[in-house]
Design a protein around this motif. Structure first.
Motif, PDB file in Angstrom:
ATOM      1  N   ARG A  20       0.836  -1.203   0.000  1.00 27.79           N
ATOM      2  CA  ARG A  20       0.000   0.000   0.000  1.00 27.79           C
ATOM      3  C   ARG A  20       0.874   1.258   0.000  1.00 27.79           C
ATOM      4  N   THR A  21       1.943   1.245   0.785  1.00 25.39           N
ATOM      5  CA  THR A  21       2.845   2.391   0.855  1.00 25.39           C
ATOM      6  C   THR A  21       3.518   2.625  -0.496  1.00 25.39           C
ATOM      7  N   ALA A  22       4.001   1.559  -1.119  1.00 20.15           N
ATOM      8  CA  ALA A  22       4.678   1.687  -2.410  1.00 20.15           C
ATOM      9  C   ALA A  22       3.710   2.163  -3.499  1.00 20.15           C
ATOM     10  N   CYS A  23       2.519   1.595  -3.524  1.00 23.96           N
ATOM     11  CA  CYS A  23       1.534   1.997  -4.533  1.00 23.96           C
ATOM     12  C   CYS A  23       1.087   3.440  -4.314  1.00 23.96           C
ATOM     13  N   SER A  24       1.052   3.868  -3.075  1.00 23.02           N
ATOM     14  CA  SER A  24       0.729   5.262  -2.783  1.00 23.02           C
ATOM     15  C   SER A  24       1.815   6.187  -3.326  1.00 23.02           C
ATOM     16  N   ALA A  25       3.077   5.775  -3.196  1.00 24.94           N
ATOM     17  CA  ALA A  25       4.183   6.559  -3.759  1.00 24.94           C
ATOM     18  C   ALA A  25       4.053   6.631  -5.278  1.00 24.94           C
ATOM     19  N   GLY A  26       3.658   5.521  -5.892  1.00 26.34           N
ATOM     20  CA  GLY A  26       3.446   5.506  -7.334  1.00 26.34           C
ATOM     21  C   GLY A  26       2.309   6.423  -7.739  1.00 26.34           C
ATOM     22  N   LEU A  27       1.265   6.450  -6.939  1.00 23.04           N
ATOM     23  CA  LEU A  27       0.138   7.339  -7.210  1.00 23.04           C
ATOM     24  C   LEU A  27       0.576   8.792  -7.140  1.00 23.04           C
ATOM     25  N   GLY A  28       1.527   9.077  -6.254  1.00 25.03           N
ATOM     26  CA  GLY A  28       2.059  10.428  -6.134  1.00 25.03           C
ATOM     27  C   GLY A  28       3.044  10.786  -7.236  1.00 25.03           C
ATOM     28  N   GLY A  29       3.353   9.830  -8.110  1.00 28.60           N
ATOM     29  CA  GLY A  29       4.223  10.112  -9.242  1.00 28.60           C
ATOM     30  C   GLY A  29       5.659   9.638  -9.071  1.00 28.60           C
ATOM     31  N   ASP A  30       5.990   9.029  -7.926  1.00 29.86           N
ATOM     32  CA  ASP A  30       7.360   8.557  -7.703  1.00 29.86           C
ATOM     33  C   ASP A  30       7.459   7.084  -8.106  1.00 29.86           C
ATOM     34  N   HIS A  31       7.620   6.860  -9.404  1.00 27.97           N
ATOM     35  CA  HIS A  31       7.660   5.502  -9.955  1.00 27.97           C
ATOM     36  C   HIS A  31       8.821   4.691  -9.373  1.00 27.97           C
ATOM     37  N   ASP A  32       9.990   5.296  -9.252  1.00 32.50           N
ATOM     38  CA  ASP A  32      11.163   4.570  -8.745  1.00 32.50           C
ATOM     39  C   ASP A  32      10.971   4.122  -7.304  1.00 32.50           C
ATOM     40  N   LEU A  33      10.407   4.975  -6.466  1.00 32.03           N
ATOM     41  CA  LEU A  33      10.154   4.606  -5.072  1.00 32.03           C
ATOM     42  C   LEU A  33       9.113   3.502  -4.990  1.00 32.03           C
ATOM     43  N   CYS A  34       8.139   3.564  -5.850  1.00 32.89           N
ATOM     44  CA  CYS A  34       7.117   2.526  -5.897  1.00 32.89           C
ATOM     45  C   CYS A  34       7.747   1.175  -6.229  1.00 32.89           C
ATOM     46  N   VAL A  35       8.530   1.132  -7.289  1.00 31.94           N
ATOM     47  CA  VAL A  35       9.166  -0.125  -7.716  1.00 31.94           C
ATOM     48  C   VAL A  35      10.122  -0.648  -6.647  1.00 31.94           C
ATOM     49  N   SER A  36      10.966   0.217  -6.102  1.00 36.40           N
ATOM     50  CA  SER A  36      11.930  -0.254  -5.099  1.00 36.40           C
ATOM     51  C   SER A  36      11.229  -0.718  -3.829  1.00 36.40           C
TER      52      SER A  36
END
Length: 93
Positions: free
Chosen positions: A57-73
């Motif tokens: 959930r935390t990673a997908c939230s980062a992806g929703l915010g536009g931080d693709h790299d943080l989401c993937v890592s």
């Protein structure tokens, strides 16, 4: 007489544009949440273990915010394969 026939038409056009603008804004908000849910669902399909852990959930939230790299890592550090992490984060924003 020309002026009086133009005014109602302009008013109607302005009201239609306003309705479309407000309706579009109302539809955009739920879509953002749905994209985060799509990211989580993609990871849950790989995990096949029920509900996604908090790190997903935390990673997908980062992806929703536009931080693709943080989401993937964030997903790969939790054990999600890189291919699933990339495709899940791609649907988040």
């Amino acid at each position: 007489m020309r002026t009086s026939t133009r005014t109602p038409a302009r008013l109607a056009g302005a009201l239609a544009a306003l309705a479309l603008a407000l309706g579009g804004a109302g539809l955009a908000a739920p879509a953002a949440h749905a994209d985060e849910r799509a990211c989580i669902n993609q990871v849950e399909r790989e995990l096949r273990g029920g509900e996604a852990p908090d790190y997903v959930r935390t990673a997908c939230s980062a992806g929703l915010g536009g931080d693709h790299d943080l989401c993937v890592s964030g997903l790969t550090k939790g054990g999600v394969t890189n291919g699933t992490a990339v495709s899940a984060c791609r649907v988040a924003p």
